[in-house]
Design a protein around this motif. Structure first.
Motif, PDB file in Angstrom:
ATOM      1  N   THR A 219      -0.356  85.722 -49.712  1.00  0.00           N
ATOM      2  CA  THR A 219       0.779  84.796 -49.799  1.00  0.00           C
ATOM      3  C   THR A 219       2.056  85.623 -49.916  1.00  0.00           C
ATOM      4  OG1 THR A 219       0.590  84.660 -52.213  1.00  0.00           O
ATOM      5  CG2 THR A 219      -0.558  82.978 -50.913  1.00  0.00           C
ATOM      6  N   LEU A 220       3.178  84.946 -49.655  1.00  0.00           N
ATOM      7  CA  LEU A 220       4.455  85.653 -49.690  1.00  0.00           C
ATOM      8  C   LEU A 220       5.481  84.846 -50.468  1.00  0.00           C
ATOM      9  CD1 LEU A 220       6.206  88.041 -48.717  1.00  0.00           C
ATOM     10  CD2 LEU A 220       6.762  86.678 -46.679  1.00  0.00           C
ATOM     11  N   ASP A 221       6.067  85.468 -51.489  1.00  0.00           N
ATOM     12  CA  ASP A 221       7.192  84.901 -52.228  1.00  0.00           C
ATOM     13  C   ASP A 221       8.441  85.720 -51.909  1.00  0.00           C
ATOM     14  OD1 ASP A 221       5.527  83.061 -53.340  1.00  0.00           O
ATOM     15  OD2 ASP A 221       5.486  83.941 -55.341  1.00  0.00           O
ATOM     16  N   ALA A 222       9.595  85.076 -52.077  1.00  0.00           N
ATOM     17  CA  ALA A 222      10.856  85.789 -51.823  1.00  0.00           C
ATOM     18  C   ALA A 222      11.870  85.412 -52.898  1.00  0.00           C
ATOM     19  CB  ALA A 222      11.400  85.443 -50.449  1.00  0.00           C
ATOM     20  N   ASP A 223      12.615  86.419 -53.358  1.00  0.00           N
ATOM     21  CA  ASP A 223      13.704  86.190 -54.307  1.00  0.00           C
ATOM     22  C   ASP A 223      14.999  85.972 -53.532  1.00  0.00           C
ATOM     23  OD1 ASP A 223      11.957  86.620 -56.369  1.00  0.00           O
ATOM     24  OD2 ASP A 223      12.520  88.720 -56.670  1.00  0.00           O
ATOM     25  N   PHE A 224      15.698  84.887 -53.875  1.00  0.00           N
ATOM     26  CA  PHE A 224      16.995  84.596 -53.261  1.00  0.00           C
ATOM     27  C   PHE A 224      18.054  84.521 -54.353  1.00  0.00           C
ATOM     28  CE2 PHE A 224      13.872  82.747 -50.359  1.00  0.00           C
ATOM     29  CZ  PHE A 224      14.278  83.282 -49.149  1.00  0.00           C
ATOM     30  N   VAL A 465      22.275  81.673 -48.474  1.00  0.00           N
ATOM     31  CA  VAL A 465      21.938  82.402 -49.697  1.00  0.00           C
ATOM     32  C   VAL A 465      21.478  83.798 -49.302  1.00  0.00           C
ATOM     33  CG1 VAL A 465      21.327  80.330 -51.017  1.00  0.00           C
ATOM     34  CG2 VAL A 465      19.571  81.505 -49.686  1.00  0.00           C
ATOM     35  N   GLU A 466      21.453  84.667 -50.266  1.00  0.00           N
ATOM     36  CA  GLU A 466      21.121  86.074 -49.998  1.00  0.00           C
ATOM     37  C   GLU A 466      19.672  86.354 -50.388  1.00  0.00           C
ATOM     38  OE1 GLU A 466      22.576  90.560 -51.384  1.00  0.00           O
ATOM     39  OE2 GLU A 466      23.559  88.754 -52.181  1.00  0.00           O
ATOM     40  N   SER A 467      18.928  86.990 -49.487  1.00  0.00           N
ATOM     41  CA  SER A 467      17.561  87.398 -49.824  1.00  0.00           C
ATOM     42  C   SER A 467      17.616  88.735 -50.555  1.00  0.00           C
ATOM     43  CB  SER A 467      16.697  87.516 -48.567  1.00  0.00           C
ATOM     44  OG  SER A 467      17.172  88.558 -47.737  1.00  0.00           O
ATOM     45  N   LYS A 468      16.838  88.840 -51.631  1.00  0.00           N
ATOM     46  CA  LYS A 468      16.884  90.051 -52.459  1.00  0.00           C
ATOM     47  C   LYS A 468      15.624  90.903 -52.316  1.00  0.00           C
ATOM     48  CE  LYS A 468      19.766  90.789 -54.952  1.00  0.00           C
ATOM     49  NZ  LYS A 468      21.019  91.552 -54.721  1.00  0.00           N
ATOM     50  N   GLU A 469      14.476  90.248 -52.416  1.00  0.00           N
ATOM     51  CA  GLU A 469      13.235  91.026 -52.402  1.00  0.00           C
ATOM     52  C   GLU A 469      12.077  90.128 -51.992  1.00  0.00           C
ATOM     53  OE1 GLU A 469      10.794  94.093 -55.362  1.00  0.00           O
ATOM     54  OE2 GLU A 469      12.562  93.015 -56.085  1.00  0.00           O
TER      55      GLU A 469
END
Length: 740
Positions: A219-224, A465-469
């Motif tokens: 699975t994939l999570d992303a911090d915004f 929004v900005e993607s962080k990690e």
């Protein structure tokens, strides 16, 4: 003395005796007999000196333990005896009955209690001229006791016959199957009608657990980030489809593809959901809730509920805090509904519905008793803190909350979901909040399903929004979960196997016999249990199955409703069952010799080889020189991983609580221990042994015991391959057999 004087003397004596009898008659009391001494004391305090309240301490008359005691040729009539050690008590009760003007039998309000009352009546009626009646106390409170006393009635013979029918059929099954197991397998084994079906279910689930082969997925999570607010979303769609990624490489390719893409809020939606309160507890629902929320097993739940029902010292008074705890009905008395609505109107007026809420009673429910509820709603859990033990308070709290909340307004939740699109990937975040608290106003112990979750920043459609990690995460598919106390009780309830009063004892008996154990609150069959199950299911498939057991329960319900004759029901069952028992006994070979396995282990006392044997608590090593040599040892589970140590890891128990752990046979020279059970599989990285661990996130998984090794896997590849091969081979063999 003159003749006239003698007549006067006789006349005076007769008058004196008559006066004594009259006085004695005036001083006679009403005898009330209950099951529990504690309950007797509480009821006696309520009623005062006009009543003599005694306890039978359960059954006084029952079937003997040493023999079947069923007259098969005489309509299956049971041969009852006075329970060993109860003869003195029965004589005392007979004496009390002789000196009473009325005898009221107030055993528990269920089939078992009805049978106890029936036996007592038969034992007392020849010793007293006083009328003998049945009364029922639904609550051990002044109001509940007075209500019971106001309705003396005859014993319900149909309920007695239902209890008798259950007792007889269980005797016939147990006293035929158990000796068969003694002859064919091992002395001291036992089998029961309902417990054997529960064991079958647990063993079948274990087979599913064993044969399940986990599959890897990612699975994939992303911090915004928006301004100073950061939040984490999960990948919900990729190229318009629900993502299914089997490897880390696939996830890395997606990250590489979208990491420089513009991240824009493309959708925000809110949905409202109405959450309705649940009815007050039945026995099975109370046991499930106590297991899930409090970690209680079924036996503990029923023991504490019994204490709350029989009475707790509250200030100067003993008070029964809940209604009778064995019930399959959700019905509530009108007086209780009025009381709880008054309490809600005073304490949570905004959450009081216009009318009382009624819940449908299940079509299979006996509906003999109300649902489980507090006897006095005004006695809140906070008020009871100083009078109850910690466990009593926790159980009382969920009973009180469940009942009060059942008569409150619906709750409403609002779930807000935002979607952020980056290239062909759509990430999603959701947050659920209570918009109307409703019945949750009185619930403090929420389950994980009831808790509101998530935090959502202020977002608008179209903003960037900005993607962080990015956080790729490896998982393995989880197989079927082993049964817990809660889930096996739910299954027994759903399949109509057993009754609310028997659920706790079904699990307890299997554990006491060491056919199953608890591990991480899961019910796991032992080697002995799986062997017994295999024998019984193969030999008696018509009896050891869910459908047959449920049919028996339905027929017993018919007996209780005076619609089925109990001996006819038994007769229909017994002839084919006994014929099958005789056939199995004549044709099945003994397995006793196959249970002993010769080993190359040498007895350190006499030098003879050790034999691996199956005992009540699993396998152990015994000297082949028995009975001359009595040496026994635990079966080694794995080689000791300590460098330079040639010992083996065996199961041991702590001195105090008898908790199992695993240590080296070279102790005290080697002090290696593990609190996790070793499996006979070794780590591919460091060659230490693996253990099975469990947590809520990963379920059951295998892990290396070496603290310096990072090997952590939901399944060992070699084991998986071997299991897959065996499974495939078994399937092929099955197909061939069916073809023949």
């Amino acid at each position: 003395m003159s003749e006239e004087a003698e007549k006067e003397t006789k006349k005076a004596t007769k008058k004196k005796k008559t006066t004594k009898k009259a006085v004695a008659k005036k001083t006679k009391k009403t005898l009330i007999i209950v099951e529990s001494p504690h309950k007797a004391e509480n009821i006696g305090n309520y009623l005062g000196s006009k009543y003599n309240v005694k306890s039978s301490i359960g059954h006084v008359i029952d079937l003997p333990k040493s023999r079947m005691a069923i007259q098969i040729e005489n309509n299956f009539e049971p041969e009852y005896i006075t329970v060993r050690g109860k003869a003195k008590l029965l004589k005392e009760l007979q004496k009390d009955a002789k000196n009473a003007d009325l005898v009221l039998l107030a055993s528990d309000p269920d089939r078992e209690g009805e049978a106890i009352a029936w036996h007592l009546k038969n034992a007392l009626k020849e010793k007293t001229d006083a009328p003998i009646k049945r009364v029922i106390f639904q609550t051990i409170t002044p109001e509940g006791v007075n209500a019971g006393l106001a309705d003396p009635h005859e014993i319900n013979e149909a309920m007695v016959n239902a209890q008798k029918g259950r007792r007889v059929i269980d005797r016939l099954v147990g006293y035929n199957l158990s000796p068969l197991l003694w002859k064919k397998v091992k002395n001291g084994l036992s089998a029961g009608r309902v417990q054997s079906v529960a064991l079958k279910m647990i063993c079948e689930r274990e087979d599913e657990v064993d044969s399940f082969i986990p599959e890897e997925y990612w699975t994939l999570d992303a911090d915004f980030q928006k301004g100073k607010s950061s939040f984490t979303c999960h990948l919900a769609k990729y190229k318009g489809k629900t993502p299914e990624f089997k490897s880390e490489e696939e996830i890395k390719n997606i990250i590489e593809e979208i990491k420089n893409s513009e991240c824009k809020v493309t959708d925000i939606k809110s949905t409202e959901k109405t959450v309705r309160p649940k009815p007050a507890f039945t026995t099975s629902k109370m046991q499930q809730a106590a297991a899930n929320r409090l970690g209680f097993n079924a036996r503990k739940t029923m023991q504490i509920a019994q204490q709350l029902y029989q009475g707790i010292q509250v200030g100067k008074n003993n008070v029964g805090l809940i209604t009778y705890m064995r019930t399959d009905s959700v019905r509530i008395a009108d007086s209780a509904l009025e009381e709880v609505r008054q309490w809600i109107g005073k304490n949570n007026p905004d959450q009081l519905p216009p009318e009382a809420i009624t819940y449908a009673v299940g079509k299979d429910a006996q509906d003999a008793h109300e649902a489980i509820r507090p006897t006095y709603v005004a006695y809140t859990p906070d008020d009871m803190k100083e009078y109850l033990t910690r466990d009593q308070l926790r159980l009382y709290q969920i009973i009180w909350e469940r009942f009060v909340s059942s008569q409150m307004k619906n709750a409403k939740t609002v779930t807000t979901t935002a979607e952020i699109t980056a290239g062909e990937a759509v990430f999603r975040i959701s947050s659920t909040k209570l918009s109307e608290k409703g019945f949750y106003s009185v619930i403090k112990l929420l389950s994980s399903k009831e808790e509101v979750t998530g935090s959502l920043p202020s977002l608008k459609v179209g903003e960037v929004v900005e993607s962080k990690e990015f956080h790729p995460d490896q998982h393995f598919t989880q197989g079927p979960a082993r049964y817990t106390d809660a889930s096996i009780i739910e299954l027994l309830d759903d399949t109509k196997i057993g009754r609310p009063s028997t659920y706790a004892s079904i699990v307890s008996v299997l554990i006491d016999r060491y056919y199953i154990t608890r591990s991480n609150k899961q019910l796991v069959p032992t080697q002995l249990g799986r062997m017994i199950n295999k024998i019984l299911v193969e030999a008696f498939p018509e009896v050891i199955n869910e459908k047959f057991t449920a049919e028996i329960e339905a027929k017993l319900d018919g007996v209780a409703q005076d619609q089925v004759v109990w001996n006819d029901m038994i007769r229909d069952f017994y002839s084919p069952f006994k014929a099958r028992v005789d056939e199995v006994e004549a044709t099945t070979e003994s397995m006793k010799g196959f249970l002993d396995e010769q080993t190359d282990k040498v007895c350190d006392k006499c030098g003879k080889n050790m034999v691996k044997k199956l005992g009540r608590f699993g396998y152990f090593l015994a000297c082949s020189g028995f009975p001359e040599c009595h040496n026994t040892k635990s079966v080694p589970l794995a080689k000791c991983p300590r460098e330079g140590c040639n010992g083996e890891i065996v199961a041991r128990k702590t001195k105090g609580r008898g908790k199992e752990f695993y240590g080296c046979t070279n102790y005290p020279e080697c002090d290696f221990i593990s609190h996790f059970k070793p499996i006979d599989v070794y780590c591919p990285k460091c060659n230490w042994f693996l253990v099975e661990k469990y947590d809520k996130k990963n379920g059951s998984y295998k892990s290396c015991i070496n603290p310096d090794c990072d090997y952590l896997h939901s399944v060992d590849e070699a084991v998986a391959a071997e299991a897959a091969g065996e499974f495939a081979a078994a399937n092929e063999a099955d197909k061939k057999n069916k073809g023949q």
